[in-house]
Motif scaffolding. Structure first.
Motif, PDB file in Angstrom:
ATOM      1  N   GLN A  22     -34.033 -50.681  23.179  1.00 32.87           N
ATOM      2  CA  GLN A  22     -33.541 -51.936  22.632  1.00 32.87           C
ATOM      3  C   GLN A  22     -32.782 -52.740  23.686  1.00 32.87           C
ATOM      4  O   GLN A  22     -32.766 -53.969  23.638  1.00 32.87           O
ATOM      5  N   LYS A  23     -32.175 -52.035  24.639  1.00 32.09           N
ATOM      6  CA  LYS A  23     -31.380 -52.702  25.675  1.00 32.09           C
ATOM      7  C   LYS A  23     -32.209 -53.116  26.890  1.00 32.09           C
ATOM      8  O   LYS A  23     -31.912 -54.125  27.533  1.00 32.09           O
ATOM      9  N   PHE A  24     -33.247 -52.318  27.195  1.00 33.42           N
ATOM     10  CA  PHE A  24     -34.020 -52.569  28.418  1.00 33.42           C
ATOM     11  C   PHE A  24     -35.487 -52.781  28.053  1.00 33.42           C
ATOM     12  O   PHE A  24     -36.171 -51.853  27.613  1.00 33.42           O
ATOM     13  N   GLN A  25     -35.949 -53.990  28.276  1.00 31.35           N
ATOM     14  CA  GLN A  25     -37.295 -54.376  27.875  1.00 31.35           C
ATOM     15  C   GLN A  25     -38.373 -53.560  28.580  1.00 31.35           C
ATOM     16  O   GLN A  25     -39.418 -53.246  28.000  1.00 31.35           O
ATOM     17  N   ILE A  26     -38.123 -53.172  29.835  1.00 30.89           N
ATOM     18  CA  ILE A  26     -39.122 -52.417  30.582  1.00 30.89           C
ATOM     19  C   ILE A  26     -39.378 -51.062  29.911  1.00 30.89           C
ATOM     20  O   ILE A  26     -40.516 -50.567  29.886  1.00 30.89           O
ATOM     21  N   LEU A  27     -38.339 -50.446  29.366  1.00 27.07           N
ATOM     22  CA  LEU A  27     -38.497 -49.180  28.652  1.00 27.07           C
ATOM     23  C   LEU A  27     -39.246 -49.394  27.338  1.00 27.07           C
ATOM     24  O   LEU A  27     -40.079 -48.575  26.942  1.00 27.07           O
ATOM     25  N   ASP A  28     -38.930 -50.504  26.688  1.00 26.56           N
ATOM     26  CA  ASP A  28     -39.587 -50.795  25.411  1.00 26.56           C
ATOM     27  C   ASP A  28     -41.079 -51.014  25.601  1.00 26.56           C
ATOM     28  O   ASP A  28     -41.890 -50.687  24.723  1.00 26.56           O
ATOM     29  N   LYS A  29     -41.465 -51.565  26.761  1.00 26.98           N
ATOM     30  CA  LYS A  29     -42.882 -51.768  27.032  1.00 26.98           C
ATOM     31  C   LYS A  29     -43.614 -50.433  27.201  1.00 26.98           C
ATOM     32  O   LYS A  29     -44.783 -50.292  26.844  1.00 26.98           O
ATOM     33  N   ILE A  30     -42.923 -49.455  27.782  1.00 26.17           N
ATOM     34  CA  ILE A  30     -43.510 -48.117  27.906  1.00 26.17           C
ATOM     35  C   ILE A  30     -43.717 -47.519  26.528  1.00 26.17           C
ATOM     36  O   ILE A  30     -44.747 -46.905  26.242  1.00 26.17           O
ATOM     37  N   GLY A  31     -42.710 -47.719  25.657  1.00 22.57           N
ATOM     38  CA  GLY A  31     -42.815 -47.227  24.291  1.00 22.57           C
ATOM     39  C   GLY A  31     -41.936 -46.016  24.049  1.00 22.57           C
ATOM     40  O   GLY A  31     -41.936 -45.073  24.845  1.00 22.57           O
ATOM     41  N   VAL A  32     -41.200 -46.027  22.957  1.00 25.21           N
ATOM     42  CA  VAL A  32     -40.275 -44.944  22.662  1.00 25.21           C
ATOM     43  C   VAL A  32     -41.014 -43.653  22.341  1.00 25.21           C
ATOM     44  O   VAL A  32     -40.502 -42.553  22.581  1.00 25.21           O
ATOM     45  N   VAL A  33     -42.237 -43.744  21.808  1.00 25.56           N
ATOM     46  CA  VAL A  33     -43.022 -42.534  21.535  1.00 25.56           C
ATOM     47  C   VAL A  33     -43.368 -41.816  22.826  1.00 25.56           C
ATOM     48  O   VAL A  33     -43.158 -40.610  22.971  1.00 25.56           O
ATOM     49  N   VAL A  34     -43.893 -42.563  23.796  1.00 29.15           N
ATOM     50  CA  VAL A  34     -44.251 -41.980  25.086  1.00 29.15           C
ATOM     51  C   VAL A  34     -43.017 -41.434  25.790  1.00 29.15           C
ATOM     52  O   VAL A  34     -43.043 -40.336  26.369  1.00 29.15           O
ATOM     53  N   LEU A  35     -41.918 -42.165  25.733  1.00 23.67           N
ATOM     54  CA  LEU A  35     -40.685 -41.728  26.386  1.00 23.67           C
ATOM     55  C   LEU A  35     -40.142 -40.451  25.762  1.00 23.67           C
ATOM     56  O   LEU A  35     -39.640 -39.567  26.477  1.00 23.67           O
ATOM     57  N   SER A  36     -40.217 -40.334  24.448  1.00 19.95           N
ATOM     58  CA  SER A  36     -39.729 -39.127  23.766  1.00 19.95           C
ATOM     59  C   SER A  36     -40.517 -37.901  24.218  1.00 19.95           C
ATOM     60  O   SER A  36     -39.941 -36.857  24.550  1.00 19.95           O
TER      61      SER A  36
END
Length: 402
Positions: A22-36
């Motif tokens: 929510q704070k960093f758009q670049i992370l949101d583009k990767i996707g929270v599912v992939v990051l988890s």
């Protein structure tokens, strides 16, 4: 580290990732599912959890938490979906799933012919592979029992399956859509008209408008105090679905328990979605997706990255050949059948990864409308996976004279 502290970590690290997205758009583009999922694998590779907590207790926690999270999430993900509307799209999905199943069988059989000189009991490996990649782990275990397969082969296959399936999942959630989009047509939101034509449906958007936000901001509603009572009701109804599924599974042999539970949970969740009161409850999909994040993170931490040492290269290559070969063959046939990219990927995932990963893949594809057809396809794989695996095993043995 106590079990309680570890459980809190597994439950709330995904929340931290949501906050960061929510704070960093670049992370949101990767996707929270992939990051988890990715963070779980990274922690598994870099940290020795056994120095903080008893390994047996940690394994039990990971297993129980992942099973509970996915069991509760499955009904939630379909509570708010208009099932009748979604199933109108199931035609191509069933065709594509049939292609996926046939592709896995053909490639497994072809692989058995190619690797017959390098692997002992290749017919057992072929049969269990078909079970794993048309249904799931329970199917592979059932086929192992049915054909009296070697225990050591089964254990090794299970270990390699975890790593290769993780790589497959990451591939599908990241570059698969743009890559196969070069070959297959894009998914289209259409519905039949009275004159037999098709056009984009505004009604379609209305029915799925509550799922439209693909960003991490969609999870903010879970913190809304006003809708908290409805969120708790969603959790309670989902728990009832899980409890009912366990009662149903008790009527079947223990060897069928896992598959029956998944099928029953999904079916009860679908049934509940026909009740207007349940379908209109707030936040059911978002809560379900958060539990999917917990599931992905937990599964990531369960990946044993040490298996890259002392590999049985021939067995590893055979399993990889099935995953890659069946994916390519299915894509080629889907091209001939004019099946779209999203339907191809969701059905390939339904065969390779099975029911629990359908919402994960749908979320990564940014097309949650294919969840219900994807569930139907994956359940089909569960139902017939044992038959297909046993058939391929004995056909391979007959062909090779093993």
């Amino acid at each position: 580290m106590s079990v309680i502290v570890a459980a809190i970590m597994y439950l709330f690290i995904p929340a931290l990732l949501v906050f960061l997205c929510q704070k960093f758009q670049i992370l949101d583009k990767i996707g929270v599912v992939v990051l988890s999922f990715g963070l779980g694998i990274l922690l598994s590779a870099s940290l020795d959890f056994s120095s903080w907590i008893d390994p047996q207790s940690l394994t039990e926690l990971q297993t129980n938490l992942s099973e509970i999270a996915i069991a509760l999430a499955l009904p939630m993900l379909v509570f708010s979906i208009d099932v009748k509307h979604s199933l109108k799209m199931a035609g191509d999905t069933m065709k594509s799933m049939a292609v996926a199943l046939v592709s896995v069988m053909l490639i497994s059989f072809l692989g058995a012919l190619l690797f017959s000189g390098q692997l002992n009991n290749i017919w057992q490996i072929a049969g269990m592979s078909v079970g794993a990649y048309t249904g799931g782990g329970p199917n592979m275990a059932a086929i192992k029992t049915a054909i009296d397969a070697d225990q050591a082969i089964f254990v090794t296959m299970t270990t390699y399956d975890i790593l290769l399936s993780a790589l497959y999942l990451i591939f599908v959630m990241t570059i698969a859509k743009p890559l196969f989009g070069l070959l297959l047509r894009p998914f289209q939101e259409t519905h039949d008209t009275q004159d037999g034509g098709v056009h984009e449906s505004s009604d379609h958007h209305d029915k799925f408008s509550h799922l439209a936000d693909e960003t991490a901001n969609s999870y903010k509603v879970l913190a809304d105090v006003k809708t908290m009572p409805q969120t708790l009701k969603v959790l309670l109804i989902s728990a009832c679905c899980v409890g009912g599924a366990k009662l149903i599974a008790g009527l079947f042999p223990a060897s069928m328990s896992s598959a029956v539970i998944i099928i029953a949970i999904t079916s009860l969740g679908l049934g509940a979605s026909f009740i207007p009161y349940v379908r209109q409850l707030a936040n059911s999909f978002q809560l379900g997706m958060y539990l999917i994040l917990v599931f992905c993170f937990t599964m990531g931490t369960m990946t044993d990255t040490s298996i890259i040492t002392n590999l049985n290269l021939d067995l590893f290559a055979y399993i990889g050949f099935i995953l890659l070969g069946s994916l390519v063959l299915q894509a080629m046939i889907c091209k001939l059948m004019n099946i779209d990219t999203d339907t191809f990927l969701i059905t390939s995932s339904a065969a390779i990864m099975s029911v629990p990963f359908i919402p994960v893949i749908a979320g990564a594809l940014k097309n949650r409308e294919i969840i219900i057809p994807g569930f139907a396809a994956a359940i089909l794989g569960y139902v017939i996976g044992n038959y297909l695996g046993i058939a391929v095993a004995y056909a391979t043995r007959s062909m090779l004279g093993g």
